[in-house]
Scaffold this motif. Structure first.
Motif, PDB file in Angstrom:
ATOM      1  N   GLY A  93     -80.917  22.420  31.516  1.00 56.73           N
ATOM      2  CA  GLY A  93     -79.990  22.773  30.467  1.00 56.73           C
ATOM      3  C   GLY A  93     -80.797  23.201  29.259  1.00 56.73           C
ATOM      4  N   GLN A  94     -80.581  22.515  28.126  1.00 58.45           N
ATOM      5  CA  GLN A  94     -81.335  22.852  26.928  1.00 58.45           C
ATOM      6  C   GLN A  94     -82.471  21.853  26.710  1.00 58.45           C
ATOM      7  N   GLY A 101     -79.738  26.225  49.486  1.00 62.88           N
ATOM      8  CA  GLY A 101     -78.485  25.496  49.571  1.00 62.88           C
ATOM      9  C   GLY A 101     -78.457  24.286  48.673  1.00 62.88           C
ATOM     10  N   PRO A 102     -77.347  23.520  48.832  1.00 60.84           N
ATOM     11  CA  PRO A 102     -77.209  22.373  47.945  1.00 60.84           C
ATOM     12  C   PRO A 102     -78.274  21.327  48.228  1.00 60.84           C
ATOM     13  N   MET A 103     -78.596  20.574  47.226  1.00 62.78           N
ATOM     14  CA  MET A 103     -79.585  19.510  47.345  1.00 62.78           C
ATOM     15  C   MET A 103     -78.873  18.216  47.678  1.00 62.78           C
ATOM     16  N   VAL A 104     -79.600  17.349  48.297  1.00 61.27           N
ATOM     17  CA  VAL A 104     -79.038  16.062  48.665  1.00 61.27           C
ATOM     18  C   VAL A 104     -79.564  15.051  47.654  1.00 61.27           C
ATOM     19  N   GLU A 105     -78.627  14.257  47.226  1.00 63.27           N
ATOM     20  CA  GLU A 105     -79.032  13.247  46.246  1.00 63.27           C
ATOM     21  C   GLU A 105     -80.098  12.348  46.845  1.00 63.27           C
ATOM     22  N   GLY A 106     -80.986  11.937  46.012  1.00 61.77           N
ATOM     23  CA  GLY A 106     -82.028  11.012  46.438  1.00 61.77           C
ATOM     24  C   GLY A 106     -83.160  11.688  47.145  1.00 61.77           C
ATOM     25  N   LEU A 165     -79.279  27.335  39.325  1.00 61.58           N
ATOM     26  CA  LEU A 165     -78.143  26.418  39.403  1.00 61.58           C
ATOM     27  C   LEU A 165     -78.363  25.452  40.567  1.00 61.58           C
ATOM     28  N   VAL A 166     -78.283  24.192  40.260  1.00 62.40           N
ATOM     29  CA  VAL A 166     -78.552  23.179  41.285  1.00 62.40           C
ATOM     30  C   VAL A 166     -77.230  22.502  41.664  1.00 62.40           C
ATOM     31  N   THR A 167     -76.959  22.472  42.949  1.00 60.24           N
ATOM     32  CA  THR A 167     -75.792  21.715  43.408  1.00 60.24           C
ATOM     33  C   THR A 167     -76.310  20.555  44.240  1.00 60.24           C
ATOM     34  N   VAL A 168     -75.838  19.375  43.939  1.00 60.59           N
ATOM     35  CA  VAL A 168     -76.296  18.161  44.628  1.00 60.59           C
ATOM     36  C   VAL A 168     -75.049  17.499  45.253  1.00 60.59           C
ATOM     37  N   TYR A 169     -75.144  17.289  46.471  1.00 58.93           N
ATOM     38  CA  TYR A 169     -73.999  16.548  47.027  1.00 58.93           C
ATOM     39  C   TYR A 169     -74.423  15.162  47.382  1.00 58.93           C
ATOM     40  N   THR A 204     -75.815  13.216  39.294  1.00 55.27           N
ATOM     41  CA  THR A 204     -75.538  13.490  37.872  1.00 55.27           C
ATOM     42  C   THR A 204     -76.079  14.852  37.479  1.00 55.27           C
ATOM     43  N   ASP A 205     -76.999  15.367  38.322  1.00 53.88           N
ATOM     44  CA  ASP A 205     -77.574  16.690  38.010  1.00 53.88           C
ATOM     45  C   ASP A 205     -76.762  17.812  38.631  1.00 53.88           C
ATOM     46  N   ASN A 206     -75.683  17.453  39.308  1.00 53.21           N
ATOM     47  CA  ASN A 206     -74.923  18.498  39.991  1.00 53.21           C
ATOM     48  C   ASN A 206     -74.425  19.488  38.963  1.00 53.21           C
ATOM     49  N   GLY A 207     -74.684  20.749  39.290  1.00 56.77           N
ATOM     50  CA  GLY A 207     -74.255  21.827  38.391  1.00 56.77           C
ATOM     51  C   GLY A 207     -75.222  22.064  37.249  1.00 56.77           C
ATOM     52  N   ALA A 208     -76.291  21.313  37.265  1.00 58.21           N
ATOM     53  CA  ALA A 208     -77.261  21.530  36.171  1.00 58.21           C
ATOM     54  C   ALA A 208     -78.007  22.841  36.375  1.00 58.21           C
ATOM     55  N   GLU A 209     -78.474  23.400  35.278  1.00 59.29           N
ATOM     56  CA  GLU A 209     -79.229  24.644  35.345  1.00 59.29           C
ATOM     57  C   GLU A 209     -80.672  24.358  34.901  1.00 59.29           C
ATOM     58  N   TYR A 210     -81.587  24.699  35.803  1.00 60.38           N
ATOM     59  CA  TYR A 210     -83.018  24.561  35.492  1.00 60.38           C
ATOM     60  C   TYR A 210     -83.558  25.932  35.161  1.00 60.38           C
ATOM     61  N   ARG A 211     -84.385  25.952  34.166  1.00 58.89           N
ATOM     62  CA  ARG A 211     -85.054  27.208  33.812  1.00 58.89           C
ATOM     63  C   ARG A 211     -86.528  26.906  33.499  1.00 58.89           C
TER      64      ARG A 211
END
Ligand SMILES: *[C@@H]1O[C@H](CO)[C@@H](O)[C@H](O)[C@H]1NC(C)=O
Ligand SMILES: *[C@@H]1O[C@H](CO)[C@@H](O)[C@H](O)[C@H]1NC(C)=O
Ligand SMILES: *[C@@H]1O[C@H](CO)[C@@H](O)[C@H](O)[C@H]1NC(C)=O
Ligand SMILES: *[C@@H]1O[C@H](CO)[C@@H](O)[C@H](O)[C@H]1NC(C)=O
Ligand SMILES: *[C@@H]1O[C@H](CO)[C@@H](O)[C@H](O)[C@H]1NC(C)=O
Ligand SMILES: *[C@@H]1O[C@H](CO)[C@@H](O)[C@H](O)[C@H]1NC(C)=O
Ligand SMILES: *[C@@H]1O[C@H](CO)[C@@H](O)[C@H](O)[C@H]1NC(C)=O
Ligand SMILES: *[C@@H]1O[C@H](CO)[C@@H](O)[C@H](O)[C@H]1NC(C)=O
Ligand SMILES: CC(=O)N[C@H]1CO[C@H](CO)[C@@H](O)[C@@H]1O
Length: 890
Positions: free
Chosen positions: A61-62, A31-36, A122-126, A91-98
């Motif tokens: 990302g790249q 699930g989504p990650m929590v900021e901090g 795909l990382v979602t941070v709320y 600020t990392d919301n929606g970022a893609e880690y690979r």
């Protein structure tokens, strides 16, 4: 239909495989990650080959975030995982880690590394932004204290911690509340801070993430189902038991061999309470692993918020003993060894426990450290451990090359040489002969140029050489540098004699020795030097070069121009005057020896220095004895004896040519002297004498040597004074200088000549004065030969006649007696007259007297003269009777 299914399946398999290779996930969270909040990302790479070096690269990302390299030495394909902690930020919301696996060949080959990228995560941070937790997450060991602040800047109606233990009731008017628990004993606690913000219908809530952990009570390692030593090549399972650890999904079991990380094991068990967890590792130990320590380590990966370093626990090391072998290695089938070496080091034996090998030679035990001898060549050795483990070696013992060969050979030129050298060794050596780096082959017919050092090079495994000196002997050949010389007198002459030969030749000269000749031999050259050459050096010079094998010689001439060559013969006497039929002894001598001299005479050869020359044997009168000598180094020379053979005349006869009897004054006559049978005529002198007076010598040029009759003539014109003179000739042989003394002579008979001449009246009276009556005598005398008749006549009447003189006497002269009186002198056919005039006068008488006196005196003188001549005739006659004495023999 079937087709479609298969196709679908293939696609599925492909997708699965690709997804399987490299995958990224979040550890312990969905699930989504929590900021901090800290989250751990995990990258799994499957089936990394042993020879590959793995690097895991993390991207947002790249953007490359970091990379992790693995440096393990692994033996079998394994799965590898890498983790990466991220701190959730809106600020990392929606970022893609690979994550990307980069696989590089361990042996850096030409191939580029293969890379495999994971699917993106795909990382979602709320963000519940008004609620601020500090720390944003906690990692706490079970049973220890924990505290966290919850704060807000917003105005609110109350904020509280909702948590089973240590809850904080809602409070108003504070901006910060603290959850504080002295002993956390809940494995699954989820504290929640909520704030009723004004103007908001729903409270803001935020969970404090809490990780409760417990370090293992014990970590132990063991081999599953086995104790004691392991056997090489067998598969074993190592088990690491981690007791009572939580949370197990944060556990990593790391396997080590010595200090080397072999692999690590992760667990996905979401259990939060402590469990006993085991990890296993398949090993197939090799001998290299003998005495290795295996151990495992349990590590709790609790993230950056955890105490650092992360809590770990090591097991005790598992010491393993690997049994292997026995094995025989490095044991070639064929062994080449040098003599003296041994088998040590061949056939290494490995095994654990270490076996004790035995060496057998032909089935019998042998000591591998004993030096091998050449007799052991091709022996079959065995390294024996047991019936199953043994190895055969065929041993070749190399030795040599051992050359046996002479150091020196002496041969004659053109001989075939086979040095008979042997080179022994194993392997059989290859033998090569060299001379001055050129290959040579034997047998060889040796020429003189082939003399020298020959090197035998024998090669098998090693190389030996041997130097053989071959001496080629040959006899002297071809004298060089020696030529005929024609030199001027006084110059210096060098004669060089060299000859090639081996052994070196000795030189010898044959020549006529003289004080100015010197011989010097050096550097294989013999030099004969003539200083200031004279005629004595003219001759032949022979150089002889000799060694043990033979000799050679060469003769040259030296001619000294303008100088007489030496002829050392002495002939004594060299000049002989020999009377015919006499003999003489001549000697021929020399001071030079050895000599060979002989006489040659009358076609005979007398090998003797003494020669009897007997003129009776002469065949002709011109014989010359010759003495010939042969001397070493000189030309054959000859000296002769000059023989003058003479013969005295048989007779010497003098005569007037074509005339006999008296001669007449004034006429020319020729006297001839005949010398009979005389030799040699050119030595003859005919001497003419008149009385004792030498009139003339006559010489002869006739070169004939044999006896001849020789005539000489003399012209005479006799005068009255010559009347009754004796003419004679004498033959004399001039035989100087060796002549007998006195020289042989022979006189002729005297030729007495009578000279007739006309009468001449001596009286000079022309007229006579006769004193009258006086007596007067008229005297008339005449000279002549024969004696003239003198006659007076008067008036043609002969008055008186006389011989040679006649005196007419007139007594008492009268005038009748006056007149002309004629005196006539007559001889043979000659006559002369004279007239006398008689006159009467006294003076006439005186004159007559005077005339008479004169005549008387004249007659006296005449008589006296005639007497003297008569005596001379007598002497001549005596001489005429003298005999010639013969010459004494010499
Ligand atoms: C989130 O990121 C921003 C920008 O990088 C930073 O300023 C902020 O403090 C971060 N928030 C937290 C809770 O760390
Ligand atoms: C050495 O001897 C063994 C038996 O004794 C034999 O089997 C082997 O072939 C021999 N090796 C050689 C190289 O001959
Ligand atoms: C070599 O052997 C041959 C034959 O035995 C013999 O005639 C010859 O003299 C030997 N050569 C030498 C250098 O000894
Ligand atoms: C000699 O034998 C040894 C051992 O077999 C080898 O290593 C070496 O190369 C050989 N040398 C020659 C010159 O053949
Ligand atoms: C012969 O052997 C000697 C020493 O053993 C070495 O110095 C020399 O070079 C060799 N000569 C040749 C021609 O191989
Ligand atoms: C003889 O040899 C000498 C040197 O030894 C040399 O000077 C001279 O010219 C030679 N003479 C002849 C005639 O070759
Ligand atoms: C030559 O030899 C003769 C006889 O031996 C000697 O008398 C004479 O002096 C020599 N001449 C010279 C120039 O040496
Ligand atoms: C010189 O050589 C010839 C032929 O080779 C021989 O006949 C003669 O005797 C030799 N002379 C001497 C002095 O040796
Ligand atoms: C603090 C705050 O935002 N207060 C607001 C609450 O809502 C009323 C009306 O909706 C606003 O007037 C306040 O300012």
């Amino acid at each position: 239909m079937l087709h479609l299914t298969s196709l679908l399946l293939i696609i599925l398999i492909n997708v699965v495989e690709a997804a399987d290779m490299v995958s990224i996930s979040v550890v312990g969270h969905t699930g989504p990650m929590v900021e901090g909040t800290w989250y751990e990302l995990r990258c799994d790479v499957q089936k990394v080959a042993p020879d590959q070096l793995l690097t895991v690269r993390w991207y947002k990302g790249q953007t490359l975030l970091t990379d992790t390299s693995f440096n393990d030495s692994i033996k079998t394909p394994v799965d590898k995982s890498a983790t990466y902690w991220i701190f959730a930020n809106t600020t990392d919301n929606g970022a893609e880690y690979r994550c990307e696996a980069v696989l590089r060949q361990r042996q850096a080959g030409p191939q580029p590394p293969t890379t495999e990228m994971s699917e993106p995560l795909l990382v979602t941070v709320y963000c519940n932004c008004p609620v601020v937790l500090q720390p944003p997450a906690v990692v706490v060991e079970y049973g220890t204290s924990v505290s966290a602040n919850c704060s807000t800047s917003k105005s609110h109606f109350g904020m509280a911690w909702e948590v089973p233990q240590g809850a904080v009731d809602p409070q108003e008017g504070v901006q910060l509340i603290t959850w504080n628990l002295s002993r956390l004993e809940d494995w699954d606690i989820k504290p929640l801070c909520y704030i009723n913000i004004k103007n908001q219908t729903k409270p803001d809530k935020r969970h404090l993430p809490v990780i409760v952990y417990k370090t293992p009570d014990n970590v132990s390692i063991s081999i599953v189902g086995h104790t004691g030593p392991v056997t090489e090549g067998t598969q074993y399972e190592l088990q690491c038991d981690v007791q009572n650890v939580a949370p197990v999904h944060r556990l990593t079991v790391k396997w080590y061999k010595g200090q080397t990380l072999l692999t690590d094991t992760f667990f996905n068990d979401p259990t939060k309470t402590p469990v006993n967890q085991s990890a296993t590792l398949q090993i197939s130990p090799s001998r290299a692993d003998d005495a290795a320590d295996y151990w495992c380590e349990a590590e709790l990966r609790l993230g950056p918020a955890a105490p650092q370093p992360p809590p770990t626990m090591k097991s005790d090391p598992l010491h393993i003993t690997v049994h292997y072998g026995p094995e025989i290695s490095d044991c070639p089938e064929y062994v080449w060894l040098k003599e003296g070496e041994n088998l040590e080091g061949y056939c290494s034996v490995t095994g654990n426990p270490l076996p004790e090998p035995r060496w057998l030679k032909a089935g019998k035990p042998t000591d591998p450290t004993s030096p091998l001898r050449r007799t052991e060549n091709r022996h079959n050795y065995t390294m024996y451990i047991n019936e199953d483990t043994r190895q055969h070696l065929m041993v070749f013992v190399m030795y040599g090359p051992e050359i046996s060969c002479r150091k020196h050979i002496t041969v004659l030129e053109n001989d075939k040489v086979e040095p008979n050298c042997t080179a022994e060794g194993f392997p059989p050596p290859e033998v090569t002969w060299f001379k001055e780096e050129q290959r040579v082959y034997f047998p060889k017919r040796m020429q003189r140029a082939d003399a020298g050092k020959y090197v035998l090079v024998a090669v098998n495994n090693s190389t030996s050489n041997h130097t053989l000196e071959i001496e080629v002997q040959y006899s002297p050949s071809g004298i060089m540098g020696l030529n005929d010389q024609s030199v001027t007198q006084g110059s210096n002459v060098d004669l060089n004699c060299t000859s090639s030969a081996w052994p070196r030749p000795d030189y010898e000269w044959i020549y006529h020795p003289e004080p100015n000749v010197r011989i010097v031999s050096e550097d294989g050259v013999s030099k004969l030097s003539i200083a200031s050459a004279s005629g004595n050096n003219t001759g032949t010079y022979t150089c002889i070069a000799s060694n043990t094998l033979g000799k050679t010689n060469l003769t040259v001439r030296v001619d000294v121009q303008g100088a007489e060559a030496l002829c050392p013969l002495i002939v004594n006497p060299f000049n002989v005057v020999l009377e015919y039929r006499q003999s003489v002894v001549v000697e021929c001598n020399t001071s030079v020896s050895p000599s060979d001299l002989h006489w040659e005479f009358l076609n005979h050869r007398v090998n003797n220095g003494t020669l009897l020359v007997n003129s009776s044997q002469f065949k002709n009168w011109d014989e010359t004895p010759r003495c010939t000598g042969k001397f070493i180094g000189l030309d054959t020379c000859t000296k002769h004896v000059d023989i003058t053979l003479y013969k005295t005349p048989d007779n010497v006869y003098n005569s007037i040519v074509n005339h006999t009897g008296p001669v007449i004054e004034g006429r020319q006559y020729e006297l001839q002297c005949d010398v009979q049978n005389v030799a040699p005529v050119h030595r003859l002198t005919v001497k003419w004498y008149k009385g004792q007076t030498l009139l003339k010598d006559t010489f002869f040029n006739d070169s004939i040597k044999t006896p001849v009759n020789q005539s000489a003539t003399l012209q005479i014109s006799p005068s009255r004074a010559d009347d009754a003179a004796d003419y004679w000739c004498e033959a004399e042989l001039r035989l100087e200088p060796a002549a007998p003394q006195p020289p042989p002579t022979m006189k002729s008979n005297p030729l007495n000549i009578t000279v007739h001449y006309a009468p001449q009246i001596v009286s000079r009276m022309n007229s006579v004065l006769v004193p009258i009556f006086s007596d007067v005598s008229l005297n008339c005398s005449a000279e002549g030969n024969p004696e003239p008749t003198v006659m007076w006549s008067f008036k043609n009447q002969t008055i008186i006649t006389g011989r040679r003189q006649s005196t007419l006497t007139i007594s008492r002269a009268t005038s009748a007696n006056a007149g002309i009186y004629t005196c006539t002198a007559t001889s043979l056919s000659w006559s002369q007259t004279r007239e006398v005039k008689v006159e009467e006068d006294y003076r006439f008488l005186l004159i007559s007297v005077f005339i008479i006196v004169f005549i008387i005196i004249f007659l006296i003188i005449l008589v006296a003269y005639k007497k003297k001549r008569t005596r001379k005739y007598d002497i001549t006659r005596n001489n005429n009777c003298m005999a010639m004495k013969p010459l004494k023999n010499n």
